[in-house]
Design a protein around this motif. Structure first.
Motif, short mmCIF file in Angstrom:
data_model
loop_
_atom_site.label_atom_id
_atom_site.label_comp_id
_atom_site.label_asym_id
_atom_site.label_seq_id
_atom_site.Cartn_x
_atom_site.Cartn_y
_atom_site.Cartn_z
N ILE A 69 1.30 -0.82 -0.14
CA ILE A 69 -0.03 0.01 0.05
C ILE A 69 0.99 1.21 0.22
CG2 ILE A 69 -1.92 0.95 1.43
CD1 ILE A 69 -2.73 -1.22 1.88
N GLY A 70 0.69 1.74 -1.30
CA GLY A 70 1.59 3.12 -1.43
C GLY A 70 2.70 2.79 -2.23
N THR A 71 2.51 3.40 -3.74
CA THR A 71 3.42 3.33 -4.47
C THR A 71 4.50 3.74 -4.74
OG1 THR A 71 1.62 3.62 -5.55
CG2 THR A 71 1.70 1.96 -5.13
N GLY A 72 4.65 4.56 -3.97
CA GLY A 72 5.34 6.08 -4.06
C GLY A 72 7.07 6.08 -4.47
N GLY A 73 7.82 6.92 -4.26
CA GLY A 73 9.04 7.26 -3.83
C GLY A 73 9.57 5.57 -3.35
N GLY B 291 7.77 2.94 -2.14
CA GLY B 291 6.89 1.72 -2.86
C GLY B 291 7.20 1.02 -4.21
N ASN C 106 -7.29 0.26 -0.37
CA ASN C 106 -6.36 -0.80 0.24
C ASN C 106 -6.55 -2.13 0.72
OD1 ASN C 106 -4.50 1.59 0.04
ND2 ASN C 106 -6.03 2.66 1.71
N LEU D 214 3.77 3.88 3.21
CA LEU D 214 4.01 5.16 3.21
C LEU D 214 4.38 6.45 4.67
CD1 LEU D 214 0.10 3.13 3.82
CD2 LEU D 214 0.04 4.73 2.07
N ARG D 215 3.75 7.49 4.56
CA ARG D 215 3.98 8.82 4.96
C ARG D 215 4.10 8.06 6.81
NH1 ARG D 215 5.62 14.11 1.40
NH2 ARG D 215 6.14 12.79 -0.19
N PRO E 253 7.86 0.89 6.47
CA PRO E 253 8.66 1.46 5.76
C PRO E 253 9.40 2.92 6.33
CG PRO E 253 7.73 1.32 3.59
CD PRO E 253 7.25 0.58 5.04
N GLY F 22 13.27 0.58 4.99
CA GLY F 22 12.92 2.33 4.91
C GLY F 22 14.54 2.42 5.63
N LEU G 161 17.04 2.52 3.74
CA LEU G 161 18.18 3.46 2.44
C LEU G 161 16.80 4.22 1.67
CD1 LEU G 161 19.62 0.09 1.44
CD2 LEU G 161 20.88 1.64 2.45
N GLN G 162 17.98 5.24 1.35
CA GLN G 162 16.72 6.05 0.45
C GLN G 162 16.79 5.40 -0.58
OE1 GLN G 162 19.01 9.90 -1.10
NE2 GLN G 162 20.06 9.16 0.71
N1 LIG Z 1 11.15 7.42 -0.76
C1 LIG Z 1 12.23 7.37 -0.13
O1 LIG Z 1 14.12 7.41 -0.32
C2 LIG Z 1 12.99 6.69 1.09
C3 LIG Z 1 13.56 5.64 1.82
C4 LIG Z 1 13.13 5.67 2.46
C5 LIG Z 1 11.77 5.67 3.42
N2 LIG Z 1 11.22 6.36 3.32
C6 LIG Z 1 9.96 6.07 4.21
O2 LIG Z 1 8.67 5.78 3.07
C7 LIG Z 1 7.76 6.91 3.83
C8 LIG Z 1 6.66 7.07 1.83
O3 LIG Z 1 7.30 7.91 1.52
P1 LIG Z 1 7.48 8.42 -0.17
O4 LIG Z 1 9.12 8.95 -0.41
O5 LIG Z 1 7.94 6.31 -0.63
O6 LIG Z 1 5.87 8.64 0.19
P2 LIG Z 1 5.79 9.39 -1.69
O7 LIG Z 1 7.06 9.25 -2.90
O8 LIG Z 1 5.35 10.51 -0.74
O9 LIG Z 1 4.46 8.24 -1.28
C9 LIG Z 1 3.10 8.26 -0.95
C10 LIG Z 1 2.56 6.66 -1.89
O10 LIG Z 1 1.45 7.36 0.15
C11 LIG Z 1 0.05 7.18 -1.21
N3 LIG Z 1 -0.94 6.56 -0.30
C12 LIG Z 1 -1.09 8.23 0.57
N4 LIG Z 1 -2.40 8.29 1.19
C13 LIG Z 1 -2.87 6.33 0.65
C14 LIG Z 1 -3.79 6.65 1.28
N5 LIG Z 1 -4.67 7.05 1.98
N6 LIG Z 1 -3.76 4.94 1.38
C15 LIG Z 1 -2.87 4.27 0.00
N7 LIG Z 1 -2.28 4.98 -0.05
C16 LIG Z 1 -1.91 6.24 -0.10
C17 LIG Z 1 0.16 7.68 -2.23
O11 LIG Z 1 -0.61 7.51 -3.33
P3 LIG Z 1 -0.59 8.37 -4.31
O12 LIG Z 1 1.04 7.32 -5.64
O13 LIG Z 1 -2.20 7.93 -5.83
O14 LIG Z 1 -0.52 9.46 -4.15
C18 LIG Z 1 2.24 6.77 -2.65
O15 LIG Z 1 1.81 6.47 -3.15
C19 LIG Z 1 8.00 7.48 3.99
O16 LIG Z 1 7.43 7.67 5.65
C20 LIG Z 1 9.07 7.87 4.26
O17 LIG Z 1 10.11 8.12 5.55
C21 LIG Z 1 11.29 6.84 2.17
#
Ligand SMILES: NC(=O)c1ccc[n+]([C@@H]2O[C@H](COP(=O)([O-])OP(=O)(O)OC[C@H]3O[C@@H](n4cnc5c(N)ncnc54)[C@H](OP(=O)(O)O)[C@@H]3O)[C@@H](O)[C@H]2O)c1
Length: 211
Positions: A6-10, A12, A53, A67-68, A91, A132, A134-135
């Protein structure tokens, strides 16, 4: 086997690609269904976009909540009816960003994010904090190294969650190393001593302190 993400951003999306490359079947969901659909289409046969979800959890032995931190509780409340007995992998770093993009911790200094998330889960859910450390770009480049695998650290208080997260870490192309129980989750986070480290198994075990 099947894992829900759940969560397909950076982060996921990277986890999804790595697990699919290792042979895992995936059920994906996101806030806007279109972003899960796009990622599933990129990945191909191993991934499907779920209708939502709750639907993502159908038939999955584990769920990764990519997810954040600030939306974790809302999503956990939404899917909690399906979480009992399930392995939940988180993560998330307990951070939020201001308008300038500056990050700050959303929990008091020293409070374990793992313990806080565990308190949001229903009885019977089995939590591990992992994936979580590693970046996203480091995670992407460090998977399936040819010489020796890079380590992904995790923490958990639950043996079955530990077994499942180790299986998934190996499937993603890394070597799992336990860094302790949930109270140690701060070690994995931004600012923690095990964050953003790309190391091999021997060094990883030594750094984790043989936990
Ligand atoms: N990016 C990194 O380098 C990294 C590395 C290590 C740890 N993390 C941790 O991982 C977590 C996520 O970071 P991220 O960078 O992947 O964030 P992100 O790019 O903002 O992705 C967040 C994802 O959550 C989804 N989302 C938000 N609300 C939701 C809901 N109600 N139901 C289902 N999905 C939902 C978003 O959906 P949409 O796509 O539809 O908006 C998006 O796919 C954070 O806590 C961060 O600290 C990130």
């Amino acid at each position: 086997m099947t894992t829900a993400i759940i969560g397909t951003g950076g982060i996921g999306s990277v986890i999804a690609r790595q697990l699919a490359s290792g042979g895992e079947n995936l059920r994906l969901s996101s806030a806007d269904t279109e972003s899960a659909r796009r990622l599933a289409a990129q990945i191909g046969r191993a991934a499907v976009a779920a209708a939502g979800n709750r639907s993502a959890l159908q038939g999955a032995s584990a769920v990764i909540l990519a997810l954040r931190f600030t939306v974790l509780k809302v999503v956990i409340d939404e899917i909690s009816g399906s979480l009992s007995g399930n392995v939940v992998i988180v993560p998330s770093n307990p951070l939020s960003a201001d308008a300038q993009g500056d990050l700050s911790r959303v929990l008091p200094e020293g409070q374990s994010s793992g313990k806080v998330v565990a308190g949001w889960l229903p009885a019977g859910a089995r939590l591990a904090m992992a994936f979580g450390t590693l970046q996203a770009r480091l995670l992407e480049s460090a998977g399936n190294r040819s010489a020796e695998p890079a380590v992904l650290f995790y923490v958990t208080d639950d043996d079955r969650a530990g077994e499942e997260v180790e299986r998934l870490i190996r499937t993603a192309g890394f070597e799992p190393v336990k860094a302790g129980g949930l109270e140690q989750s701060g070690r994995l986070e931004v600012g923690g001593d095990l964050h953003d480290l790309v190391v091999g198994p021997a060094q990883g075990r030594s750094l984790a302190g043989g936990a």
